[in-house]
Design a protein around this motif. Sequence first.
Motif, PDB file in Angstrom:
ATOM      1  N   VAL A  45      -6.364  14.215   3.865  1.00  0.00           N
ATOM      2  CA  VAL A  45      -7.777  13.832   3.990  1.00  0.00           C
ATOM      3  C   VAL A  45      -8.129  12.676   3.057  1.00  0.00           C
ATOM      4  N   ILE A  46      -7.592  12.744   1.846  1.00  0.00           N
ATOM      5  CA  ILE A  46      -7.880  11.731   0.826  1.00  0.00           C
ATOM      6  C   ILE A  46      -6.554  11.122   0.373  1.00  0.00           C
ATOM      7  N   ASN A  58     -18.611  14.160  -0.346  1.00  0.00           N
ATOM      8  CA  ASN A  58     -18.336  14.107   1.099  1.00  0.00           C
ATOM      9  C   ASN A  58     -16.842  14.230   1.389  1.00  0.00           C
ATOM     10  N   ASP A  59     -16.008  13.710   0.512  1.00  0.00           N
ATOM     11  CA  ASP A  59     -14.559  13.860   0.680  1.00  0.00           C
ATOM     12  C   ASP A  59     -14.162  15.327   0.577  1.00  0.00           C
ATOM     13  N   LEU A  61     -16.075  17.870   1.316  1.00  0.00           N
ATOM     14  CA  LEU A  61     -16.522  18.527   2.549  1.00  0.00           C
ATOM     15  C   LEU A  61     -15.543  18.259   3.690  1.00  0.00           C
ATOM     16  N   ARG A  62     -14.994  17.036   3.747  1.00  0.00           N
ATOM     17  CA  ARG A  62     -13.996  16.724   4.777  1.00  0.00           C
ATOM     18  C   ARG A  62     -12.725  17.542   4.565  1.00  0.00           C
ATOM     19  N   PHE A  63     -12.352  17.738   3.312  1.00  0.00           N
ATOM     20  CA  PHE A  63     -11.188  18.570   2.987  1.00  0.00           C
ATOM     21  C   PHE A  63     -11.413  20.011   3.461  1.00  0.00           C
ATOM     22  N   LYS A  64     -12.593  20.504   3.227  1.00  0.00           N
ATOM     23  CA  LYS A  64     -12.941  21.869   3.640  1.00  0.00           C
ATOM     24  C   LYS A  64     -12.869  22.012   5.160  1.00  0.00           C
ATOM     25  N   GLN A  65     -13.409  21.029   5.879  1.00  0.00           N
ATOM     26  CA  GLN A  65     -13.368  21.072   7.344  1.00  0.00           C
ATOM     27  C   GLN A  65     -11.943  20.939   7.866  1.00  0.00           C
ATOM     28  N   HIS A  66     -11.138  20.157   7.167  1.00  0.00           N
ATOM     29  CA  HIS A  66      -9.744  19.967   7.568  1.00  0.00           C
ATOM     30  C   HIS A  66      -8.973  21.285   7.490  1.00  0.00           C
ATOM     31  N   ASN A  69     -10.371  23.276  10.603  1.00  0.00           N
ATOM     32  CA  ASN A  69     -10.139  22.738  11.951  1.00  0.00           C
ATOM     33  C   ASN A  69      -8.672  22.428  12.236  1.00  0.00           C
ATOM     34  N   HIS A  70      -7.945  21.935  11.237  1.00  0.00           N
ATOM     35  CA  HIS A  70      -6.555  21.557  11.459  1.00  0.00           C
ATOM     36  C   HIS A  70      -5.598  22.726  11.227  1.00  0.00           C
TER      37      HIS A  70
END
Length: 206
Positions: A45-46, A58-59, A61-66, A69-70
Motif C-alpha cells: 500500500v505504501i 489516509n495511508d 486507512l488504505r492499509f486497513k482497507q487493503h 479487501n485483498h
Amino acid sequence: VVQKVYTLEDLVNDFISLQQSRAKHEITAATLRKYQAVAKPLYEVISKYTPLERVLYNDILRFKQHLKNHYHYQSETEAGYMKKAKTMFAWAVRNKKITTNPFMDLKITREVKDVISLTIEELSKIEHLNLDFERLERVKDVFLFSCYTGMAFGDVCTFTNADIYCNGSVKYIKRRRKKTNVAYVVPLNDKALAILNKYNYYLPRI
C-alpha cells in the motif's frame, strides 16, 4: 552533509532488529513473526521508500482497507495487523524519527466473539474418531490433551515433561502461560495421562 531520509523500510528494519535483540522471556518467536508479517501488506500500500514523515492518516486507512479487501482478513486478524503497525509508528515517535503518529486518530477495535465450548457428546465423538493417517491421529491427541487440561494451543506446543510435578499420587503441570507469563497449575486426569503415556511423555509437535 546531507542527512539521510528515514523511510518506512528503515522503521520496519530497525523495529524488527530491536525485537530480535530482546530476550526470549520478553517477546516470543510467534510475536516476532507477526511483526515481520506486517511488512508485506504495508509495502503493498505504501512504498517502503516513502519518507516516514510523509506517511499520513489516509495511508493508514488504505492499509486497513487493503487487509480487508485483498487478504479478506476477519476483524480480529485485521486488528492484530493494525496494532502491530501502530506499535512500530509509536516507537518511531518515541525515538524522534517522526513527530506525529499517523495512527493517532484511528481507534482499533476487535470484534468480541462468543466462546463456543464442546459438549460432552461432541468431545466423546472426537475421542472415538478413527483416523486413517498417523499424522491426523497425533493432531487429535494434542487437541484432546488441550481439552483435558484447559491449556492453550501455544502452551501445549511448548510443553515438555520437565513441566510435570508430583504431589503424592497426583501428577500436575506447573508452568507459565506463554502469552502472558502468568503462572498456573493443572492437575492431570487419567485421560491426559493416557495421552502422555502413549507418547512417552513427549507430545508430538504439530
